[in-house]
Design a protein around this motif. Sequence first.
Motif, PDB file in Angstrom:
ATOM      1  N   SER A   1      -1.848 -14.238  -5.042  1.00  0.00           N
ATOM      2  CA  SER A   1      -2.793 -13.947  -3.967  1.00  0.00           C
ATOM      3  C   SER A   1      -4.113 -14.659  -4.232  1.00  0.00           C
ATOM      4  O   SER A   1      -4.351 -15.214  -5.311  1.00  0.00           O
ATOM      5  CB  SER A   1      -3.010 -12.442  -3.858  1.00  0.00           C
ATOM      6  OG  SER A   1      -3.611 -11.952  -5.062  1.00  0.00           O
TER       7      SER A   1
ATOM      8  N   LYS B   1      -4.780  -2.308  -4.504  1.00  0.00           N
ATOM      9  CA  LYS B   1      -3.842  -2.042  -3.414  1.00  0.00           C
ATOM     10  C   LYS B   1      -3.571  -3.354  -2.698  1.00  0.00           C
ATOM     11  O   LYS B   1      -4.435  -4.235  -2.633  1.00  0.00           O
ATOM     12  CB  LYS B   1      -4.420  -1.016  -2.430  1.00  0.00           C
ATOM     13  CG  LYS B   1      -4.639   0.366  -3.023  1.00  0.00           C
ATOM     14  CD  LYS B   1      -5.004   1.379  -1.946  1.00  0.00           C
ATOM     15  CE  LYS B   1      -6.354   1.039  -1.316  1.00  0.00           C
ATOM     16  NZ  LYS B   1      -6.761   2.070  -0.310  1.00  0.00           N
ATOM     17  N   TRP B   2      -2.347  -3.504  -2.143  1.00  0.00           N
ATOM     18  CA  TRP B   2      -2.002  -4.725  -1.426  1.00  0.00           C
ATOM     19  C   TRP B   2      -0.870  -4.442  -0.435  1.00  0.00           C
ATOM     20  O   TRP B   2      -0.202  -3.396  -0.517  1.00  0.00           O
ATOM     21  CB  TRP B   2      -1.588  -5.830  -2.392  1.00  0.00           C
ATOM     22  CG  TRP B   2      -0.392  -5.477  -3.237  1.00  0.00           C
ATOM     23  CD1 TRP B   2       0.919  -5.659  -2.938  1.00  0.00           C
ATOM     24  CD2 TRP B   2      -0.426  -4.855  -4.534  1.00  0.00           C
ATOM     25  NE1 TRP B   2       1.722  -5.198  -3.959  1.00  0.00           N
ATOM     26  CE2 TRP B   2       0.915  -4.709  -4.954  1.00  0.00           C
ATOM     27  CE3 TRP B   2      -1.452  -4.418  -5.370  1.00  0.00           C
ATOM     28  CZ2 TRP B   2       1.251  -4.139  -6.176  1.00  0.00           C
ATOM     29  CZ3 TRP B   2      -1.109  -3.865  -6.585  1.00  0.00           C
ATOM     30  CH2 TRP B   2       0.218  -3.716  -6.982  1.00  0.00           C
TER      31      TRP B   2
ATOM     32  N   GLN C   1       2.920  -0.768  -3.882  1.00  0.00           N
ATOM     33  CA  GLN C   1       1.795  -1.479  -3.288  1.00  0.00           C
ATOM     34  C   GLN C   1       0.446  -1.018  -3.859  1.00  0.00           C
ATOM     35  O   GLN C   1      -0.596  -1.234  -3.262  1.00  0.00           O
ATOM     36  CB  GLN C   1       1.785  -1.310  -1.767  1.00  0.00           C
ATOM     37  CG  GLN C   1       2.649  -2.317  -1.041  1.00  0.00           C
ATOM     38  CD  GLN C   1       4.133  -2.003  -1.187  1.00  0.00           C
ATOM     39  OE1 GLN C   1       4.587  -0.931  -0.802  1.00  0.00           O
ATOM     40  NE2 GLN C   1       4.884  -2.920  -1.758  1.00  0.00           N
TER      41      GLN C   1
ATOM     42  N   PRO D   1       1.383 -11.735  -1.819  1.00  0.00           N
ATOM     43  CA  PRO D   1       0.962 -10.462  -1.224  1.00  0.00           C
ATOM     44  C   PRO D   1      -0.335 -10.654  -0.436  1.00  0.00           C
ATOM     45  O   PRO D   1      -1.117 -11.574  -0.689  1.00  0.00           O
ATOM     46  CB  PRO D   1       0.757  -9.555  -2.437  1.00  0.00           C
ATOM     47  CG  PRO D   1       1.559 -10.176  -3.529  1.00  0.00           C
ATOM     48  CD  PRO D   1       1.514 -11.645  -3.279  1.00  0.00           C
ATOM     49  N   THR D   2      -0.558  -9.779   0.526  1.00  0.00           N
ATOM     50  CA  THR D   2      -1.727  -9.897   1.403  1.00  0.00           C
ATOM     51  C   THR D   2      -2.584  -8.632   1.312  1.00  0.00           C
ATOM     52  O   THR D   2      -2.171  -7.600   0.771  1.00  0.00           O
ATOM     53  CB  THR D   2      -1.284 -10.123   2.854  1.00  0.00           C
ATOM     54  OG1 THR D   2      -0.474  -9.010   3.268  1.00  0.00           O
ATOM     55  CG2 THR D   2      -0.463 -11.405   2.976  1.00  0.00           C
ATOM     56  N   ASN D   3      -3.803  -8.749   1.860  1.00  0.00           N
ATOM     57  CA  ASN D   3      -4.727  -7.610   1.961  1.00  0.00           C
ATOM     58  C   ASN D   3      -4.959  -6.924   0.611  1.00  0.00           C
ATOM     59  O   ASN D   3      -4.897  -5.699   0.491  1.00  0.00           O
ATOM     60  CB  ASN D   3      -4.222  -6.587   2.978  1.00  0.00           C
ATOM     61  CG  ASN D   3      -4.085  -7.176   4.367  1.00  0.00           C
ATOM     62  OD1 ASN D   3      -4.843  -8.068   4.748  1.00  0.00           O
ATOM     63  ND2 ASN D   3      -3.091  -6.708   5.120  1.00  0.00           N
ATOM     64  N   VAL D   4      -5.200  -7.731  -0.428  1.00  0.00           N
ATOM     65  CA  VAL D   4      -5.432  -7.182  -1.768  1.00  0.00           C
ATOM     66  C   VAL D   4      -6.839  -6.577  -1.823  1.00  0.00           C
ATOM     67  O   VAL D   4      -7.817  -7.219  -1.461  1.00  0.00           O
ATOM     68  CB  VAL D   4      -5.266  -8.268  -2.841  1.00  0.00           C
ATOM     69  CG1 VAL D   4      -5.534  -7.685  -4.228  1.00  0.00           C
ATOM     70  CG2 VAL D   4      -3.868  -8.872  -2.777  1.00  0.00           C
TER      71      VAL D   4
END
Length: 590
Positions: free
Chosen positions: A289, A225-226, A260, A209-212
């Motif tokens: 992540s 949030k991710w 998410q 997952p990205t942008n955690v």
Amino acid sequence: MWNLLGFTIVTICVCAHQISAQRQEKLTAMNGYLKNIIANAQIMQAMVQAELGQNIPNPKPNPVYDNFLEAGEMRLQVLEASTAALKTAIGSPNKNCEVTPPPPPTNVIAESATMDNVSSIVVRWDPPNPVPDNLQYKVYFSAIDESGYQAAGEVVFRICDSTQTSASITDLSPRSRYQVRIGTVAGVVSESSSTPELIETPDIIPSMPTNVIMEAISPNSVALKWAPPDIAGEITEYVIYYMEDGNPPLMTDVVSPPGQYHTVEDLSEGTRYVMEVAARSNNGEGPKSVPQEVRTIDFNPPHPLNLNCTAVNKTTVILTWEPPVLLAGDGIIRGYNINYTDSRYREFYLYKTKDASIATAVIDNLEPATMYYFQASSRTRKTFGGGGAVVMCQTKADAPTAPRNVQLELSRIEPPQLTMRWIPSLHTYGPLKNYTLHWGVKNGALRKELIDPTRLRWISDFLDDDTVHELKLYAVNDVGFSDPAIRTFTTPKRETIVPPNVTVNRVRRDNATMMQIRWGPPLHPVRGYFILYRKFDWFYRGRWQVKEINDPTALSSEIIANDPGRSYIVVVRGKAVRRKSSLFEQPYQI
């Protein structure tokens, strides 16, 4: 029915090619019949495939389905008629054209795997038994949808010779359904097939997952949030991994159904956590992540309210309290601590409740009649808050323990008299009311005397010679008597000289009543006399008084009767002449 029809067509084709050129006319007729059979069979196959996607009702009538049955029945009649005509044109069957199909393979196993967004199927089987000559395998393969509908026809993916019992089908789509079967062929046209194997290829393994983003929203929770992974098929769930202060144990929270965002609960206040997020498909878990740190909010728990203490017995009290009032955003209270000590501050103790649902505590193993101080505080997983007001509580009293180190000594020889000394009880459990002494001749009547609690010494009345005396000393408080401290003492044996003819008369002189006591000369020489006297009681309560006369020639004496209305008991004894130093001139101790 369709397998039988196909087998008939193939058999007829093979036989037609084996007819000699001389029968060309018959072949032309047969060719026409075959074209008719093939055309009707193709139409019939198209009708069946069109109907495969429909739910055939049961038992209500359906005009569409009724038309299909009627059309199918008509096509079958045409096929049967064309086949019968073809058989007539051929004539009697040639037994040399009959071929028996080989047995199908056994133990067919199909397995699938997905790597790098590409799926494959590996199928394995065991040869038929017996293995015919010229045996070959055909791997039939087709894609099907979730309802089992085969959108396109089967294809032969690979033809193998009899030494090969496995095949690999590659370049397939992940998360797709396929049907695989293995056919056996002996010769040219004779064939049988295994039962079709249905298999679904696994999904791809998702990337991380990205942008955690993490944020502590309370002392015991963190919100995350991710964004979904860049490479992802159908994600089944997310897993959040976290460690307290970055150290084991590794803990997890599963997010299912997958979303998410998620809040991790039940964390410790004021604590650093390292967290990671990973995605899962039905093919496994992808990479985690990038680890991130977050610190929960500090929390100092308020103390419990309305602490109350009640003494149950001599060694036990019960404490009760109410949980503190928590505000929005406060942390979780995990339990309560009770600190306590006695009024002398000798030792300090700690009692812990199992969890915060408990609001009572039974404190035991206390000392009787002792004042204790109690204070309650709340605790979290990492710390505890300040204590509330101190509550005093005194355990119920008990009877004191027995007086200690009781000692007896013969403090007077003529007449015998004892002195008893002791030290106080180890535990008095409150102030003593008195010391109570039961004493007298052993196995005889006992006298009772009350001794002031501040005194630690007692002098007996005059005792009989050569007699065993028993003394039982008790400490007494408001609750009751201690166990007795018991001692026995035997007075020494002495020579007793009793003068004869003792008389007692009362006379008045100088406004006083006098007891005039007379006696005769004793038979043995004396060095004087002593007179014992006391008021007469039906129950022995008073004490003897003594008057000593050092004149060995005396034959009378007077004593004031302080209570003229009472009777008196008077005893006269002569003092024996000492022949040598007496052992009893020294104090006698036990």
